[in-house]
Design a protein around this motif. Structure first.
Motif, PDB file in Angstrom:
ATOM      1  N   LYS A 289       8.987  12.235   1.416  1.00 41.28           N
ATOM      2  CA  LYS A 289       7.900  11.699   1.938  1.00 41.28           C
ATOM      3  C   LYS A 289       6.716  11.812   2.027  1.00 41.28           C
ATOM      4  CE  LYS A 289       7.397   8.123   5.295  1.00 41.28           C
ATOM      5  NZ  LYS A 289       7.884   7.589   5.821  1.00 41.28           N
ATOM      6  N   THR A 290       5.957  12.033   0.603  1.00 40.36           N
ATOM      7  CA  THR A 290       4.287  12.918   0.906  1.00 40.36           C
ATOM      8  C   THR A 290       2.942  11.499   1.231  1.00 40.36           C
ATOM      9  OG1 THR A 290       5.433  14.054  -0.176  1.00 40.36           O
ATOM     10  CG2 THR A 290       2.718  14.964  -0.089  1.00 40.36           C
ATOM     11  N   THR A 291       2.546  12.642   2.337  1.00 42.15           N
ATOM     12  CA  THR A 291       1.376  11.522   2.750  1.00 42.15           C
ATOM     13  C   THR A 291       0.161  11.843   2.216  1.00 42.15           C
ATOM     14  OG1 THR A 291       2.600  10.268   4.460  1.00 42.15           O
ATOM     15  CG2 THR A 291       0.140  10.231   4.920  1.00 42.15           C
ATOM     16  N   TRP A 292      -0.564  11.538   1.898  1.00 44.05           N
ATOM     17  CA  TRP A 292      -2.776  12.444   1.645  1.00 44.05           C
ATOM     18  C   TRP A 292      -3.300  11.275   1.905  1.00 44.05           C
ATOM     19  CZ3 TRP A 292      -5.299  11.897  -3.858  1.00 44.05           C
ATOM     20  CH2 TRP A 292      -6.413  13.210  -3.742  1.00 44.05           C
ATOM     21  N   GLN A 293      -3.653  11.607   3.653  1.00 44.14           N
ATOM     22  CA  GLN A 293      -5.087  11.189   4.080  1.00 44.14           C
ATOM     23  C   GLN A 293      -6.962  11.431   2.493  1.00 44.14           C
ATOM     24  OE1 GLN A 293      -4.610   8.794   7.125  1.00 44.14           O
ATOM     25  NE2 GLN A 293      -6.375   8.844   6.332  1.00 44.14           N
ATOM     26  N   ILE A 294      -6.853  10.571   2.126  1.00 47.18           N
ATOM     27  CA  ILE A 294      -8.151  10.654   1.269  1.00 47.18           C
ATOM     28  C   ILE A 294      -9.273  10.950   2.086  1.00 47.18           C
ATOM     29  CG2 ILE A 294      -8.786   9.565  -1.335  1.00 47.18           C
ATOM     30  CD1 ILE A 294      -6.090   8.379  -1.723  1.00 47.18           C
ATOM     31  N   ASP A 295      -9.350  10.110   3.169  1.00 43.33           N
ATOM     32  CA  ASP A 295     -10.549   9.996   3.457  1.00 43.33           C
ATOM     33  C   ASP A 295     -10.570   9.503   4.623  1.00 43.33           C
ATOM     34  OD1 ASP A 295     -11.137   7.513   3.101  1.00 43.33           O
ATOM     35  OD2 ASP A 295     -11.834   8.088   0.841  1.00 43.33           O
ATOM     36  N   ASP A 297     -10.688   6.154   5.816  1.00 37.42           N
ATOM     37  CA  ASP A 297     -10.573   5.291   5.311  1.00 37.42           C
ATOM     38  C   ASP A 297      -9.171   4.871   4.310  1.00 37.42           C
ATOM     39  OD1 ASP A 297     -12.465   3.552   6.825  1.00 37.42           O
ATOM     40  OD2 ASP A 297     -13.955   4.619   5.211  1.00 37.42           O
ATOM     41  N   SER A 298      -9.013   5.776   3.785  1.00 37.70           N
ATOM     42  CA  SER A 298      -7.821   5.919   2.487  1.00 37.70           C
ATOM     43  C   SER A 298      -6.995   6.543   2.591  1.00 37.70           C
ATOM     44  CB  SER A 298      -8.770   6.340   0.670  1.00 37.70           C
ATOM     45  OG  SER A 298      -9.709   5.245   1.118  1.00 37.70           O
ATOM     46  N   THR A 299      -5.615   6.133   2.791  1.00 37.44           N
ATOM     47  CA  THR A 299      -4.519   7.166   2.890  1.00 37.44           C
ATOM     48  C   THR A 299      -3.235   6.469   0.899  1.00 37.44           C
ATOM     49  OG1 THR A 299      -4.591   6.694   5.076  1.00 37.44           O
ATOM     50  CG2 THR A 299      -2.433   7.739   4.306  1.00 37.44           C
ATOM     51  N   LEU A 300      -2.624   7.832   0.678  1.00 37.54           N
ATOM     52  CA  LEU A 300      -1.768   7.381  -0.942  1.00 37.54           C
ATOM     53  C   LEU A 300      -0.670   8.506  -0.097  1.00 37.54           C
ATOM     54  CD1 LEU A 300      -1.304   6.917  -3.652  1.00 37.54           C
ATOM     55  CD2 LEU A 300      -1.824   8.947  -4.347  1.00 37.54           C
ATOM     56  N   VAL A 301       0.185   7.017   0.267  1.00 29.17           N
ATOM     57  CA  VAL A 301       1.491   7.913   0.758  1.00 29.17           C
ATOM     58  C   VAL A 301       2.882   7.390  -0.394  1.00 29.17           C
ATOM     59  CG1 VAL A 301       4.027   7.100   2.356  1.00 29.17           C
ATOM     60  CG2 VAL A 301       1.081   6.672   3.474  1.00 29.17           C
ATOM     61  N   ALA A 302       3.664   8.257  -1.395  1.00 27.73           N
ATOM     62  CA  ALA A 302       4.436   8.689  -2.372  1.00 27.73           C
ATOM     63  C   ALA A 302       6.132   8.523  -1.515  1.00 27.73           C
ATOM     64  CB  ALA A 302       4.302   9.802  -3.517  1.00 27.73           C
ATOM     65  N   THR A 335       8.364   4.712  -4.712  1.00 28.90           N
ATOM     66  CA  THR A 335       8.029   4.067  -3.740  1.00 28.90           C
ATOM     67  C   THR A 335       6.152   4.863  -3.578  1.00 28.90           C
ATOM     68  OG1 THR A 335       7.818   5.433  -1.923  1.00 28.90           O
ATOM     69  CG2 THR A 335       9.143   3.505  -2.299  1.00 28.90           C
ATOM     70  N   LEU A 336       5.481   3.946  -3.823  1.00 27.39           N
ATOM     71  CA  LEU A 336       3.996   4.661  -3.812  1.00 27.39           C
ATOM     72  C   LEU A 336       3.515   3.062  -3.178  1.00 27.39           C
ATOM     73  CD1 LEU A 336       2.428   6.936  -5.166  1.00 27.39           C
ATOM     74  CD2 LEU A 336       1.697   5.317  -7.367  1.00 27.39           C
ATOM     75  N   ASN A 337       1.903   4.259  -2.539  1.00 27.41           N
ATOM     76  CA  ASN A 337       1.365   2.809  -1.610  1.00 27.41           C
ATOM     77  C   ASN A 337       0.401   3.234  -1.192  1.00 27.41           C
ATOM     78  OD1 ASN A 337       3.025   0.549  -0.646  1.00 27.41           O
ATOM     79  ND2 ASN A 337       4.712   2.345   0.060  1.00 27.41           N
ATOM     80  N   TYR A 338      -0.651   2.661  -1.542  1.00 26.31           N
ATOM     81  CA  TYR A 338      -2.598   3.231  -1.631  1.00 26.31           C
ATOM     82  C   TYR A 338      -2.783   1.850  -0.430  1.00 26.31           C
ATOM     83  CZ  TYR A 338      -7.704   3.276  -2.041  1.00 26.31           C
ATOM     84  OH  TYR A 338      -8.349   4.345  -2.018  1.00 26.31           O
ATOM     85  N   THR A 339      -3.283   2.536   0.814  1.00 31.14           N
ATOM     86  CA  THR A 339      -4.219   1.638   2.023  1.00 31.14           C
ATOM     87  C   THR A 339      -5.487   2.616   1.518  1.00 31.14           C
ATOM     88  OG1 THR A 339      -2.146   1.137   2.883  1.00 31.14           O
ATOM     89  CG2 THR A 339      -3.757   1.402   4.001  1.00 31.14           C
ATOM     90  N   THR A 351      -6.735  -2.945   2.547  1.00 30.98           N
ATOM     91  CA  THR A 351      -6.168  -3.115   0.729  1.00 30.98           C
ATOM     92  C   THR A 351      -5.314  -2.507   0.781  1.00 30.98           C
ATOM     93  OG1 THR A 351      -8.150  -4.256  -0.241  1.00 30.98           O
ATOM     94  CG2 THR A 351      -6.493  -3.676  -1.635  1.00 30.98           C
ATOM     95  N   THR A 352      -3.955  -3.183   0.615  1.00 24.97           N
ATOM     96  CA  THR A 352      -2.621  -2.393   0.228  1.00 24.97           C
ATOM     97  C   THR A 352      -1.952  -2.590  -1.031  1.00 24.97           C
ATOM     98  OG1 THR A 352      -2.424  -2.099   2.667  1.00 24.97           O
ATOM     99  CG2 THR A 352      -0.466  -1.741   0.646  1.00 24.97           C
ATOM    100  N   LEU A 353      -1.656  -1.371  -2.193  1.00 28.71           N
ATOM    101  CA  LEU A 353      -1.425  -1.509  -2.864  1.00 28.71           C
ATOM    102  C   LEU A 353      -0.128  -0.836  -3.228  1.00 28.71           C
ATOM    103  CD1 LEU A 353      -1.578  -3.219  -6.014  1.00 28.71           C
ATOM    104  CD2 LEU A 353      -2.705  -0.977  -6.360  1.00 28.71           C
ATOM    105  N   GLY A 354       1.633  -1.516  -3.993  1.00 28.05           N
ATOM    106  CA  GLY A 354       2.375  -0.421  -3.646  1.00 28.05           C
ATOM    107  C   GLY A 354       3.211  -1.506  -4.750  1.00 28.05           C
TER     108      GLY A 354
END
Length: 715
Positions: A289-295, A297-302, A335-339, A351-354
């Motif tokens: 599981k890899t987590t990227w704190q884009i900024d 306000d935004s997080t992407l977890v794969a 899995t892929l989740n963008y918040t 908003t969450t897209l997964g």
């Protein structure tokens, strides 16, 4: 290395502050004030996140669970409102939330709940195997009841259950634990976790053994869990996971009510005759599981996970012999989740897209062979005996579950949040008997959807109200398509596979529309939660035992699941240095029944009690000493769909006594179970219509038992 969303720090610096002084002409210069925040614990953050759901959930703290015997997931999920978890004496715990998977399990194909490890799927199209759910490897468990697991890709009627593994941030540098007790029970665990700069690790080895409460009920297991995390930079981190475990246990079989009352420790005669057992020779789960704190306000977890779970089962008595089933499942999940936190029409919004996808690999094949010689005698002819190893049936079971989900939380006004969501679901099931039949492959592909709408309102700092309407989707297991035919043995056929299903059958996806309303908070009575839900279920997947250890599954006529889930933790007495007395209670009311079925009318669905209550009163002293008394009550349970016979209601009592060092470095405990040695059915396996007869459908609950343990940690 904690996940980035958990790194919530507070820092306030007042370098200088000028305040006009009415008694002086010059301002007063105050000294600088520095307030450094402390990173909130992962459990605290998890609790905050669960309280943002417009529905019911449970958070299990393993520190409290580990102050007694921790044999399996039934111990983890005790005292949780809305959760039914009972063990038939081995690791195959029957778990049901809101009637999910009401008559499946306890076994290797348990269903009705979407089980995850560290937010990544464990459940596949073959159901949920239990051997990797070792409770001593986890720091907490989260149960998101009903549709509240939506953002984790769960669309099961019951819930999503997420078991969170220890990391270097939550585990001691070294921990040793030993448990022992009645019926030959022993369990050993050694674990280590550390943070080394940007790197952290957790490693645990566990083995266990039990002779079992019943005859023919011994079991053993051993395994390893590990994860390794690395922070590449302040915004990017990754973690690798490994779980591997082997288990083997004998199967004692089910008893009649008369047998249970006479001697609950006896095993079914046929299970003794064939040495019935179930082995998981080595299950593996590998993930990242890899987590990227884009900024900010935004997080992407794969995430990506590989799961291999073979089984070797000899449990069914058949024509004076037995058959052996060797099952091999492999699947891969992504899995892929963008918040993102943002504003929507000037309102605070998240908003969450997964995406979640789980697919069986082509290696998922199984076969049945003769385990003990089988003799078949036709109506007119010479008996034919088939030796051990004779092939009875060879088959494949493949499938995939794919969920694309979108959700949004918007603050309509202060303390009032609207939750909306929509999931698109694509499921595939393929099954084929390749021997003795060929060219009969069944392939089903289904598109479906699941909307969700909810509200939560913080009435005041101590009370939150919530409600939601949602839709759930549950596809059948691929294996159930191979075990659900009404075809029976014909006495004119001598082949050993004559009674086995030769062609896969079609089953519809189970769907349900659920309304839920409730609340949680603090009051003079203590911390409380109360939820009511009502589900209209179509094509419910129900299982029935058609002969000993042979099951069929089919879609039911319309059914209703409704219930009340209530929890209360009360401080009965606070004595300061003298300690405190606390009472915790969990009550679940379950009303599951048909809606005007042609055969059964409005009969109750068998398998679960209508009333289920657990409570513990416990005294804690500041020195670390604790003592408690507990009880469990379950009302009578129908054991067939005709409601012609019931397993009795029961109540059991237990006690705990122990010491947990205030430094958290060592603890010792004594756990007494079933003090009155009550004889009762822990689980029942329903039949179709027993016509009031006392059929062997009950698995005895454990009798009186004494367990003790000690744990030492180097912090």
């Amino acid at each position: 290395m904690p996940p980035l969303p958990f790194a919530r720090l507070t820092l306030l610096t007042l370098a200088s502050l000028s305040v006009p002084n009415a008694l002086a002409d010059e301002p007063v210069q105050l000294d600088p004030l520095h307030v450094s925040g402390v990173r909130m614990s992962e459990e605290h953050v998890a609790r905050e996140d669960l309280e943002k759901l417009p529905g019911a959930s449970n958070l299990v703290n393993m520190k409290q669970v580990e102050q007694g015997r921790v044999a399996g997931t039934a111990d983890v999920l005790a005292y949780q409102p809305g959760v039914y978890a009972q063990s038939p004496g081995n690791e195959g715990v029957k778990i049901s939330v809101r009637g999910s998977g009401i008559n499946r399990g306890p076994g290797s194909h348990a269903s009705g709940t979407h089980i995850m490890l560290d937010g990544l799927p464990l459940t596949g199209s073959g159901g949920t195997p239990y051997e990797l759910l070792e409770p001593l490897w986890i720091s907490r468990a989260e149960v998101l009841r009903g549709a509240n697991g939506f953002d984790r890709g769960s669309l099961a009627l019951g819930s999503a259950i997420d078991y969170i593994t220890h990391t270097g941030y939550t585990a001691p540098k070294l921990q040793l634990r030993y448990e022992t007790g009645s019926h030959g029970y022993q369990k050993r665990n050694i674990a280590s976790g550390q943070v080394l700069g940007d790197f952290d690790y957790y490693l645990a080895l566990t083995d266990s053994h039990t002779d079992g409460y019943q005859d023919q009920a011994s079991g053993k297991g051993k395994g390893i869990a590990a994860n390794f995390g690395y922070r590449l930079n302040e915004n990017l981190e990754t973690r690798f996971y490994l779980r591997y475990r082997e288990t083997a246990h004998e199967t004692p079989g089910r008893l009649t009510k008369a047998q249970l009352k006479d001697d609950p420790r006896q095993a079914a005669a046929n299970n003794l005759l064939i040495d019935a057992h179930r082995d998981q020779p080595g299950s593996t789960w590998l993930a990242n599981k890899t987590t990227w704190q884009i900024d900010d306000d935004s997080t992407l977890v794969a995430g990506l996970a590989y799961h291999h779970y073979p089984m070797d089962i000899t449990e069914t008595f058949y024509r004076s012999g037995a058959y052996r089933i060797r099952v091999d499942y492999s699947d891969i999940s992504g899995t892929l989740n963008y918040t993102r936190r943002h504003t929507l029409f000037g309102l605070n919004s998240v908003t969450t897209l997964g995406l979640r996808s789980t697919t069986n690999l082509p290696s998922s094949k199984s076969k049945e062979t003769v385990a003990l010689p089988i003799t078949v005698t036709p109506v007119a002819g010479t008996p034919v005996t088939y030796p051990a190893g004779t092939l009875m049936r060879d088959y494949e079971h493949l499938g995939s579950d794919n969920v694309l989900h979108f959700s949004n939380d918007t603050e309509l006004m202060p303390d009032l949040w609207l939750t909306s969501g929509l999931a698109l679901i694509y499921t595939r099931r393929e099954a084929e008997v390749t021997w003795p039949a060929t060219d009969d492959r069944l392939s089903e592909h289904t598109w479906d959807y699941a909307p969700r709408l909810g509200l939560r309102y913080q009435l005041n700092p101590d009370v939150q109200l919530f409600g939601n309407i949602s839709r759930s989707i549950e596809p059948p297991h691929a294996w159930s398509m191979l075990w659900s035919s009404p075809l029976r043995f014909s006495s004119t056929i001598t082949e050993p596979y004559a009674a086995r299903q030769r062609a896969a059958i079609s089953l519809d996806n189970q769907t349900a529309t659920t309304f839920e309303v409730g609340g949680r908070g603090d009051s003079a009575l203590g911390q409380w939660e109360l939820t009511y839900y009502y589900s209209q279920v179509l094509h419910e997947l129900l299982t029935v035992e058609i002969e000993p250890s042979v099951f069929a599954e089919s879609n039911a006529s319309p059914t209703v699941h409704q219930g009340i889930e209530a929890g209360l933790t009360s401080l009965l007495w606070q004595g300061g240095a003298a300690g405190a007395l606390i009472l915790r209670q969990a009550y679940t009311f379950s009303d599951f029944h048909y809606r005007d079925d042609d055969t059964f009318g409005d009969n109750r669905l068998p398998g679960l009690p209508r009333h289920y209550y657990q409570a513990e009163v416990r005294y804690d002293h500041p020195s670390g000493f604790y003592a408690g008394l507990n009880t469990q009550y379950a009302s009578k349970v129908a054991v067939d769909y005709a409601n012609s016979y019931y397993a009795d209601a029961y109540a059991t009592f237990g006690a705990t006594l122990g010491y947990a060092s205030p430094k958290d470095d060592w603890q010792a405990w004594l756990d007494l179970r079933n003090l009155t040695d009550k004889r009762y059915a822990a689980t029942v396996t329903p039949g179709y219509d027993d016509k009031g007869a006392d059929i062997a459908r009950s698995t005895p609950g454990e009798g009186f038992g004494v367990y003790t343990g000690v744990s030492w940690s180097w912090l």
